[in-house]
Design a protein around this motif. Structure first.
Motif, mmCIF file in Angstrom:
data_model
loop_
_atom_site.group_PDB
_atom_site.id
_atom_site.type_symbol
_atom_site.label_atom_id
_atom_site.label_comp_id
_atom_site.label_asym_id
_atom_site.label_seq_id
_atom_site.Cartn_x
_atom_site.Cartn_y
_atom_site.Cartn_z
ATOM 1 N N VAL A 132 0.836 -1.198 0.000
ATOM 2 C CA VAL A 132 0.000 0.000 0.000
ATOM 3 C C VAL A 132 0.871 1.248 0.000
ATOM 4 O O VAL A 132 2.091 1.178 0.201
ATOM 5 C CB VAL A 132 -0.943 0.031 1.228
ATOM 6 C CG1 VAL A 132 -1.789 -1.232 1.299
ATOM 7 C CG2 VAL A 132 -0.157 0.217 2.534
ATOM 8 N N ARG A 133 0.205 2.375 -0.203
ATOM 9 C CA ARG A 133 0.889 3.661 -0.117
ATOM 10 C C ARG A 133 -0.087 4.679 0.465
ATOM 11 O O ARG A 133 -1.240 4.759 0.039
ATOM 12 C CB ARG A 133 1.346 4.104 -1.507
ATOM 13 C CG ARG A 133 2.077 5.446 -1.532
ATOM 14 C CD ARG A 133 2.692 5.689 -2.895
ATOM 15 N NE ARG A 133 1.672 5.692 -3.939
ATOM 16 C CZ ARG A 133 1.924 5.517 -5.225
ATOM 17 N NH1 ARG A 133 3.155 5.282 -5.635
ATOM 18 N NH2 ARG A 133 0.952 5.544 -6.118
ATOM 19 N N ILE A 134 0.367 5.426 1.456
ATOM 20 C CA ILE A 134 -0.411 6.544 1.988
ATOM 21 C C ILE A 134 -0.033 7.769 1.170
ATOM 22 O O ILE A 134 1.141 8.133 1.077
ATOM 23 C CB ILE A 134 -0.111 6.771 3.483
ATOM 24 C CG1 ILE A 134 -0.413 5.506 4.295
ATOM 25 C CG2 ILE A 134 -0.920 7.967 4.006
ATOM 26 C CD1 ILE A 134 -1.842 5.014 4.223
ATOM 27 N N ASP A 143 3.741 10.733 0.844
ATOM 28 C CA ASP A 143 4.081 9.471 0.159
ATOM 29 C C ASP A 143 4.901 8.606 1.095
ATOM 30 O O ASP A 143 6.075 8.880 1.325
ATOM 31 C CB ASP A 143 4.852 9.761 -1.123
ATOM 32 C CG ASP A 143 5.127 8.492 -1.942
ATOM 33 O OD1 ASP A 143 4.622 7.414 -1.559
ATOM 34 O OD2 ASP A 143 5.837 8.576 -2.966
ATOM 35 N N PHE A 144 4.269 7.590 1.687
ATOM 36 C CA PHE A 144 5.032 6.576 2.404
ATOM 37 C C PHE A 144 4.264 5.269 2.417
ATOM 38 O O PHE A 144 3.041 5.242 2.265
ATOM 39 C CB PHE A 144 5.422 7.048 3.814
ATOM 40 C CG PHE A 144 4.323 7.016 4.845
ATOM 41 C CD1 PHE A 144 4.259 6.009 5.788
ATOM 42 C CD2 PHE A 144 3.372 8.020 4.890
ATOM 43 C CE1 PHE A 144 3.265 5.989 6.744
ATOM 44 C CE2 PHE A 144 2.381 8.021 5.851
ATOM 45 C CZ PHE A 144 2.327 6.995 6.780
ATOM 46 N N ALA A 177 16.186 6.024 7.440
ATOM 47 C CA ALA A 177 16.196 5.362 6.137
ATOM 48 C C ALA A 177 15.744 6.335 5.045
ATOM 49 O O ALA A 177 16.354 6.420 3.987
ATOM 50 C CB ALA A 177 15.278 4.138 6.166
ATOM 51 N N PHE A 178 14.663 7.078 5.313
ATOM 52 C CA PHE A 178 14.155 8.076 4.376
ATOM 53 C C PHE A 178 13.625 9.252 5.190
ATOM 54 O O PHE A 178 13.072 9.072 6.271
ATOM 55 C CB PHE A 178 13.015 7.518 3.509
ATOM 56 C CG PHE A 178 13.370 6.269 2.750
ATOM 57 C CD1 PHE A 178 14.059 6.334 1.549
ATOM 58 C CD2 PHE A 178 13.006 5.029 3.239
ATOM 59 C CE1 PHE A 178 14.387 5.186 0.853
ATOM 60 C CE2 PHE A 178 13.335 3.870 2.551
ATOM 61 C CZ PHE A 178 14.028 3.953 1.357
ATOM 62 N N GLU A 195 11.296 7.865 8.057
ATOM 63 C CA GLU A 195 11.169 6.412 8.135
ATOM 64 C C GLU A 195 12.490 5.829 8.623
ATOM 65 O O GLU A 195 13.563 6.243 8.164
ATOM 66 C CB GLU A 195 10.793 5.837 6.782
ATOM 67 C CG GLU A 195 9.412 6.285 6.305
ATOM 68 C CD GLU A 195 9.079 5.778 4.923
ATOM 69 O OE1 GLU A 195 8.452 4.706 4.829
ATOM 70 O OE2 GLU A 195 9.443 6.441 3.941
ATOM 71 N N SER A 196 12.389 4.886 9.538
ATOM 72 C CA SER A 196 13.581 4.277 10.130
ATOM 73 C C SER A 196 13.475 2.767 10.079
ATOM 74 O O SER A 196 12.381 2.199 10.233
ATOM 75 C CB SER A 196 13.730 4.731 11.594
ATOM 76 O OG SER A 196 14.796 4.047 12.221
ATOM 77 N N ASP A 197 14.619 2.110 9.862
ATOM 78 C CA ASP A 197 14.614 0.647 9.846
ATOM 79 C C ASP A 197 14.913 0.065 11.222
ATOM 80 O O ASP A 197 15.235 -1.108 11.352
ATOM 81 C CB ASP A 197 15.605 0.105 8.813
ATOM 82 C CG ASP A 197 16.962 0.787 8.894
ATOM 83 O OD1 ASP A 197 17.217 1.487 9.900
ATOM 84 O OD2 ASP A 197 17.758 0.634 7.955
ATOM 85 N N GLY A 198 14.765 0.879 12.249
ATOM 86 C CA GLY A 198 14.941 0.405 13.624
ATOM 87 C C GLY A 198 13.725 0.747 14.461
ATOM 88 O O GLY A 198 12.794 1.418 14.010
#
Length: 222
Positions: A132-134, A143-144, A177-178, A195-198
């Motif tokens: 999905v995309r918000i 856009d995430f 991350a972004f 956005e974070s990958d942790g």
């Protein structure tokens, strides 16, 4: 060339029948409810494209309602989401909109009202395979994807605010991350999405909120 895995083709673990119309719908609503303080009092789903035409037959309505209550795509309670929502005192409605066609074919607007009277509208698109995309928050284009944990900061579009947010994250050793900024127009309301990958510490909300130009901070933990 984008990479497509066998899991994208097969789709996620889910309550069927369709990864786009059920798993994707549940995922959009699941992300939306993380952006507003619970509990919810009222929610309206406005459906577009194929969502509007097939939402009853494909179980999109049950999936959206399940997601808005925090059910994952494979949660068996989705099948009974109407009854569960009524038991929780959530007023819900589904409104198909087939007049507006300049949208992704699997699009939904989710208008939420919590018990404190806070209102929020989130637009999401189901892209297939459960992805999905918000694309809008309160009618501001964003856009995430929700594939990473995210901090959503609503703030005044003022010099120094983004640097302040970055400094707060750096002090807590949060890996970015972004990071993107979206705004209505110069000097008005802006949305910074990180956005974070942790894992995101919950007290990061309090840290960021200390700046007087910050209106709201939301953590979407994945």
């Amino acid at each position: 060339m984008s990479f497509i895995s066998v899991f994208d083709v097969m789709g996620p673990n889910m309550i069927g029948p369709s990864s786009s119309h059920t798993a994707g719908a549940a995922r959009i609503a699941f992300l939306a409810q993380k952006m507003i303080t619970p509990p919810l009092k009222k929610v309206e789903f406005i459906l577009y494209g194929s969502f509007a035409r097939t939402y009853k037959g494909h179980g999109t309505d049950r999936a959206l309602l399940g997601g808005i209550m925090g059910f994952s795509t494979d949660d068996m309670r989705i099948r009974n989401s109407f009854d569960i929502a009524r038991e929780q005192g959530i007023d819900f409605s589904f409104t198909p909109n087939e007049a507006e066609t300049d949208v992704h074919p699997n699009t939904v607007d989710i208008h939420m009202v919590n018990e404190q009277g806070q209102e929020m509208t989130v637009r999401g698109e189901s892209l297939g395979g459960g992805k999905v995309r918000i694309v809008e928050i309160n009618h501001v284009k964003v856009d995430f994807t929700g594939e990473y944990s995210a901090i959503i900061v609503i703030h005044q579009d003022t010099p120094g605010v983004v640097a302040y947010i970055t400094r707060c994250l750096s002090e807590r050793n949060i890996n970015i991350a972004f990071m993107r900024l979206f705004r209505e127009s110069k000097g008005t309301t802006a949305y910074t999405i990180v956005e974070s990958d942790g894992h995101l510490p919950e007290d990061i909300v309090e840290s960021i909120h200390r700046n007087t130009n910050i209106h709201d901070v939301m953590v979407v933990q994945m």
